[in-house]
Each structure stands twice: as C-alpha cells, then as structure tokens.
Design a protein around this motif. Structure first.
Motif, mmCIF file in Angstrom:
data_model
loop_
_atom_site.group_PDB
_atom_site.id
_atom_site.type_symbol
_atom_site.label_atom_id
_atom_site.label_comp_id
_atom_site.label_asym_id
_atom_site.label_seq_id
_atom_site.Cartn_x
_atom_site.Cartn_y
_atom_site.Cartn_z
ATOM 1 N N TRP A 94 1.003 -0.806 0.331
ATOM 2 C CA TRP A 94 -0.360 -0.661 0.108
ATOM 3 C C TRP A 94 1.484 1.488 0.096
ATOM 4 O O TRP A 94 0.697 2.408 -0.597
ATOM 5 N N SER A 165 -3.272 3.618 -12.277
ATOM 6 C CA SER A 165 -3.431 2.784 -11.464
ATOM 7 C C SER A 165 -3.595 1.436 -12.335
ATOM 8 O O SER A 165 -3.744 0.014 -11.314
ATOM 9 N N ARG A 168 -1.893 -1.720 -10.474
ATOM 10 C CA ARG A 168 -1.690 -2.211 -8.987
ATOM 11 C C ARG A 168 -2.771 -3.341 -9.129
ATOM 12 O O ARG A 168 -4.026 -3.431 -10.131
ATOM 13 N N ARG A 169 -3.222 -4.061 -8.391
ATOM 14 C CA ARG A 169 -3.727 -5.262 -8.627
ATOM 15 C C ARG A 169 -4.574 -4.182 -6.678
ATOM 16 O O ARG A 169 -4.510 -4.423 -6.251
ATOM 17 N N GLY A 170 -6.070 -5.402 -7.326
ATOM 18 C CA GLY A 170 -7.551 -5.033 -6.315
ATOM 19 C C GLY A 170 -7.433 -4.117 -5.943
ATOM 20 O O GLY A 170 -8.064 -2.894 -6.460
ATOM 21 N N PRO A 171 -7.429 -4.089 -4.336
ATOM 22 C CA PRO A 171 -8.282 -2.893 -3.215
ATOM 23 C C PRO A 171 -7.139 -1.591 -3.599
ATOM 24 O O PRO A 171 -7.756 -0.411 -3.422
ATOM 25 N N GLN A 172 -5.703 -2.386 -4.230
ATOM 26 C CA GLN A 172 -4.875 -1.084 -4.382
ATOM 27 C C GLN A 172 -5.265 -0.001 -4.979
ATOM 28 O O GLN A 172 -4.660 1.651 -5.043
ATOM 29 N N ARG A 173 -6.144 -0.286 -6.120
ATOM 30 C CA ARG A 173 -6.144 0.559 -6.886
ATOM 31 C C ARG A 173 -7.301 1.319 -6.241
ATOM 32 O O ARG A 173 -7.571 2.708 -6.792
ATOM 33 N N LEU A 174 -8.344 1.759 -4.893
ATOM 34 C CA LEU A 174 -9.000 2.534 -4.580
ATOM 35 C C LEU A 174 -7.860 3.775 -4.138
ATOM 36 O O LEU A 174 -8.161 4.521 -3.772
#
Length: 212
Positions: A94, A165, A168-174
């Motif tokens: 993160w 973005s 990046r993978r998964g929730p890190q794109r948030l």
C-alpha cells in the motif's frame, strides 16, 4: 560511456522539471503589455507580451539572477521524485501505491497549470495585435472554448490516474480513486473562478461592442 549515461539522466530530470521551471504565471496587464513570471516561485524570468520597448517585437524574455538556482533546485527535486516513483513502482504494498499515486497526481497538477499558463500566453500574444471587430470574435470564441479546455484537462488527469492504477492489483487501486475524488473536490471548489473568468469575457465583449 558512464559520463554519457549521467548526462542523459540529468537531461531527463531537467525535462521533467521544465514545466515548473517555465510555468507562466500571470503578473499584470498594462497599457501596451502583459507580464508573466516564468517558473515557480516567481522571480527567475519574466515574459513581456507587447511592444514594451518599441522595437517591433511582441515577446521579450527578461532572465534574472535567480534563474540558475531555480533550474538547479527543481532539477534536483525532479530527480528525487523520479527515483521515488521508481522505488514506489517496485513495491507491491500500500505504501508503494500511495507514493506512486501521490507523485502522479502532483505531476499532473503541474502539467495542468503549465498548459493553462501557456494557453494564456498564446492567447494574449494573439489578441494584442487584433483590431476591435476581430477582438470581439476572438473573445466570443474563447468564452465558448474555455469550459471545454478545463474539462479536457480534468479528463486527462483522470485518464492518467486510471492508466497508472492498472499497474496495481485489487484494492490498491482504491488509492487512485481517492486521489481522483480529491481532484473532484478541488475542481468543485475552484468552479467560482471559472465563472469569474467567463464573466470577464462577457464584460470585455460588451465593452468592445459599445466602442464600435
């Protein structure tokens, strides 16, 4: 060979820093000229638009003693930012996502204000030699185009964040979504400034039409 590599690296840093070194910042408008300060903070170089010195030239650059320190400082900052971005891109956590999104957002902001200033300089340079009827037509065109220019800039920032973005993978794109929301809030906060600019266009058009 190593010296050539070092030169290419510093040229890369300089090119990355160029938008903030040469960022046009509106200073003032006089009777026959408009002045912009180039770079942030102001003081390194001034750009005068208009026949300020009666030599027939419409553009005059006035460098100052602060120009070299400004160039050196921002080149070093760009180099540090580039290395930080490479470090962030190599991390899959993160913290890496946050630093990468932060640097992308900051640089997009710099590019936005740089292009905004460049458009302002070109606009002033083109208008200063026009007669009243042509000036009215140009102002009417500029008034219609201005909101689209802002919308294009905002869309470009969102697109850049979206493309960044994808690394990046998964929730890190948030993290990138959060920065995009920050831009949305900032744009809403600055919307009265756009209304002020449009009102300025309207007043100038009405004034020129009365003079005809």
């Amino acid at each position: 060979m190593r010296a050539l590599f070092q030169l290419r690296r510093w040229l890369l840093y300089l090119s990355l820093a160029a938008p903030i070194i040469l960022m046009p910042l509106y200073d003032y408008m006089g009777m026959n000229r408009t002045r912009y300060s180039l770079g942030w903070p102001p003081g390194g170089m001034d750009l005068l638009i208009g026949d300020a010195f009666s030599d027939g030239r419409l553009l005059h650059f006035q460098p100052d003693m602060l120009l070299l320190p400004v160039v050196l400082v921002w080149t070093l900052v760009a180099g540090l930012a580039w290395k930080s971005r490479l470090w962030a891109a190599s991390r899959s956590d993160w913290l890496g996502a946050f630093v990468q999104a932060l640097l992308t957002s900051l640089y997009c902001t710099v590019i936005f204000f740089f292009l905004d200033g460049v458009i302002g300089v070109v606009w002033e340079w083109r208008l200063i030699s026009m007669d009243a009827p042509a000036l009215v037509r140009a102002l009417a065109f500029g008034r219609q185009l201005l909101p689209y220019l802002y919308a294009t800039g905002v869309a470009a920032i969102f697109t850049t964040l979206f493309l960044d973005s994808r690394a990046r993978r998964g929730p890190q794109r948030l993290v990138y979504v959060a920065f995009a929301l920050c831009f949305t809030f900032t744009i809403g906060w600055l919307s009265p400034y756009l209304e002020f600019q449009l009102q300025g266009f309207d007043e100038m058009i009405q004034y020129l039409q009365k003079q005809q």
